[in-house]
Design a protein around this motif. Sequence first.
Motif, mmCIF file in Angstrom:
data_model
loop_
_atom_site.group_PDB
_atom_site.id
_atom_site.type_symbol
_atom_site.label_atom_id
_atom_site.label_comp_id
_atom_site.label_asym_id
_atom_site.label_seq_id
_atom_site.Cartn_x
_atom_site.Cartn_y
_atom_site.Cartn_z
ATOM 1 N N TRP A 143 -8.924 -9.916 -11.060
ATOM 2 C CA TRP A 143 -9.695 -10.795 -11.908
ATOM 3 C C TRP A 143 -11.049 -11.019 -11.375
ATOM 4 O O TRP A 143 -12.005 -11.539 -11.906
ATOM 5 N N SER A 155 0.203 -5.918 -6.360
ATOM 6 C CA SER A 155 -1.134 -6.477 -6.302
ATOM 7 C C SER A 155 -2.341 -5.340 -6.466
ATOM 8 O O SER A 155 -1.964 -4.138 -5.810
ATOM 9 N N ASP A 166 -10.060 -9.233 -6.027
ATOM 10 C CA ASP A 166 -8.733 -9.014 -6.837
ATOM 11 C C ASP A 166 -9.070 -8.569 -8.082
ATOM 12 O O ASP A 166 -9.969 -8.125 -8.446
ATOM 13 N N GLY A 169 -5.810 -12.179 3.271
ATOM 14 C CA GLY A 169 -5.141 -12.678 2.308
ATOM 15 C C GLY A 169 -4.048 -11.931 1.954
ATOM 16 O O GLY A 169 -3.847 -10.901 2.221
ATOM 17 N N ALA A 170 -3.035 -12.884 1.679
ATOM 18 C CA ALA A 170 -1.615 -12.305 1.393
ATOM 19 C C ALA A 170 -1.639 -11.310 -0.077
ATOM 20 O O ALA A 170 -2.435 -11.679 -0.905
ATOM 21 N N HIS A 180 6.418 -6.696 3.615
ATOM 22 C CA HIS A 180 6.219 -8.000 2.979
ATOM 23 C C HIS A 180 5.458 -8.739 4.224
ATOM 24 O O HIS A 180 5.633 -8.403 5.515
ATOM 25 N N VAL A 208 1.965 1.706 0.492
ATOM 26 C CA VAL A 208 3.136 0.943 0.691
ATOM 27 C C VAL A 208 2.793 -0.187 1.846
ATOM 28 O O VAL A 208 2.551 0.751 3.076
ATOM 29 N N LEU A 209 3.362 -1.104 1.834
ATOM 30 C CA LEU A 209 3.089 -2.113 2.961
ATOM 31 C C LEU A 209 4.539 -3.073 3.025
ATOM 32 O O LEU A 209 5.308 -2.956 2.252
ATOM 33 N N MET A 261 -11.793 -11.750 -2.116
ATOM 34 C CA MET A 261 -10.679 -12.093 -1.094
ATOM 35 C C MET A 261 -11.010 -11.907 0.144
ATOM 36 O O MET A 261 -11.705 -11.012 0.560
ATOM 37 N N SER A 321 1.018 -9.147 -2.891
ATOM 38 C CA SER A 321 2.422 -9.154 -3.346
ATOM 39 C C SER A 321 2.619 -8.083 -3.979
ATOM 40 O O SER A 321 1.927 -7.242 -4.257
ATOM 41 N N MET A 357 2.446 -8.344 5.043
ATOM 42 C CA MET A 357 1.242 -7.418 5.017
ATOM 43 C C MET A 357 0.013 -8.187 4.512
ATOM 44 O O MET A 357 0.393 -8.508 3.245
#
Lengths: 512, 74
Positions: free
Chosen positions: B41, B55, B39, B49-50, B14, B11-12, B45, B52, B16
């Motif tokens: 796919w 993720s 990531d 890197g951001a 927003h 848990v982070l 990264m 969401s 982070m």
Amino acid sequence: MKQFTFLLLLLCLFTCLYSDVSAGQTEIRILYINDFHGFAEPYKPFGSDNFLGGIAYLAELVEKLRSEKPSVLLAAGDMIQGNDWANLFQGDSVIAIMNAMRFDCMVLGNHEFDFGQEVLKKMITEARFPVLGANVEGVENIKPYIVKQLNGVNVAIIGVLTDETPVSTHPKNVSGILFLPPAEVLPNYIAEVRDKADLIVVLSHIGYSSDRILAGKVPRIDIIVGGHSHTKLAQPAKVENTLIVQAWEHAKALGVLDITLDEGRIVKVDGHLEEIRPVEGSEKQDIALTVKEYRQKINAVMQEKIGQAGTDLDGENVRKRETNLGNFITDVIRHTAGSDAAIINGGGIRTSIRKGDILTGNVYSVLPFDNYILSLRLKGKQIRETLEHGVSAVEEGAGRFPQVSGLTFAYSLSAPVGARIRDIAIGGKPIEPDREYTVATNDFLAAGGDGYKAFGDALRESSVFSVTGGVIISDRIVYNDNSRWLRDIIIAYIREHQMIAPSVEKRIVEVP
Amino acid sequence: MKVYVNDRPVVLTHGMTVRHALIGADIMSRFDSSWRVYDEWGNEMGLDGALSEGSRIYVRSEDDLQNGYGDSRL
């Protein structure tokens, strides 16, 4: 004349043999970077043994690739904030470089707002290229899109950025600015440019996973040039009919996308990343000189006197007891966040400052990490757990030892780990286990660094989260500003107050 | 926001980044030069890197990749 005709025929033959572009077809090239964050100089990325990046090396490659075919050079946001090379000049250094490199346009990233709205306005004015933001209302002199003609091809470039920008910067940086969901605004702009453009490019700063969703949701986007997630897309990805590209971060790669069009239709695409390695002699000289000039300015800034220490500031003992430097830093954190208390890990403070002049560089040495301030609502019992963890490895000199502000406590090393804390008080009153207090810290601890779990637990308990008019509404997060590093806040505080002379005040007491 | 590191929830707040997710998963302090973050796919990264909501990122070593391990052993 015969000789001229022969040469012309030879040239035609050469072109036919060595070019795979058929008659009537047109080739253009899109060059792109994203998330530069001011990393102008080559550096060894965390965990890497090799130097990568260097904007002067990237610039030389841009020139070479531009000379081969008609090209545009795009920046997909987050150019000006991050590295000291950019931060110490509030992004001026980056804009100077981008102007010299003749960027065709950039989209705003969330970090372009980090130095406040006046600096943003100045940046946009000084940029000799359009700055885009189709889903932003309230920022002067930005454009939703541009149409660029390349080799007879009209390329529309529409810029969008993350609508989560308000939740990760200081509210004043985005006050009065409206961020709309990209998928809501794009269809209108696409309809507007469709008749005048052969190619529709979305220059995006919303992150790769969001780019994929966007591509699936909004039709008629030919290419998304993305940023924000720092994704190293070695090859273009395809979602529905949209190509998505992104070039990693920090000028460690230049994205190259070659497109062949036939009567306005894409018939061939060839994309890859060029990794940037600092090979001596392969840098663009004028850019290298600018990078060097700003480095010299940084060296001068580091030697600048910002105030005075009225006493020695102890950064040596921060892993085993309360120190005056720990008190000073946590006091600034608590006041900045407007919280009841502040707790940080002593290990985040790396050295001491001697009595006398304080230089900018001294603060950088004390706080070398890029940390920012957050504040969360913790229950009294969670604060106790936090402090218990903080004193669980004092004997080993572990960096988790807490430095605190707004609260006092005692601990006993003779007690077992987990039962060492005594007499916690906040604002002079004993804490109540089920009462909530606002506790400021740094992002490292909030993320669970040094084994601190209470902040994460508090976040997990958070049930309400929304953004209204740029203000974070949450039942747990009360302050979250990643636009300013802690050390910059400390420097600003010392500049303002000039003399600092913190003392040890029995905030942390060891008892038998 | 909740993200997943090697399928483990973290848990982070927003704003982070990948770096914070690795700190939360207790991986950052062990991160070495042979490790990379990918990531869902399979794209590498950067640590800044951001992320969401939802993720999924995976930490893999060069050995893992050379040996064809799909999931991290880290």
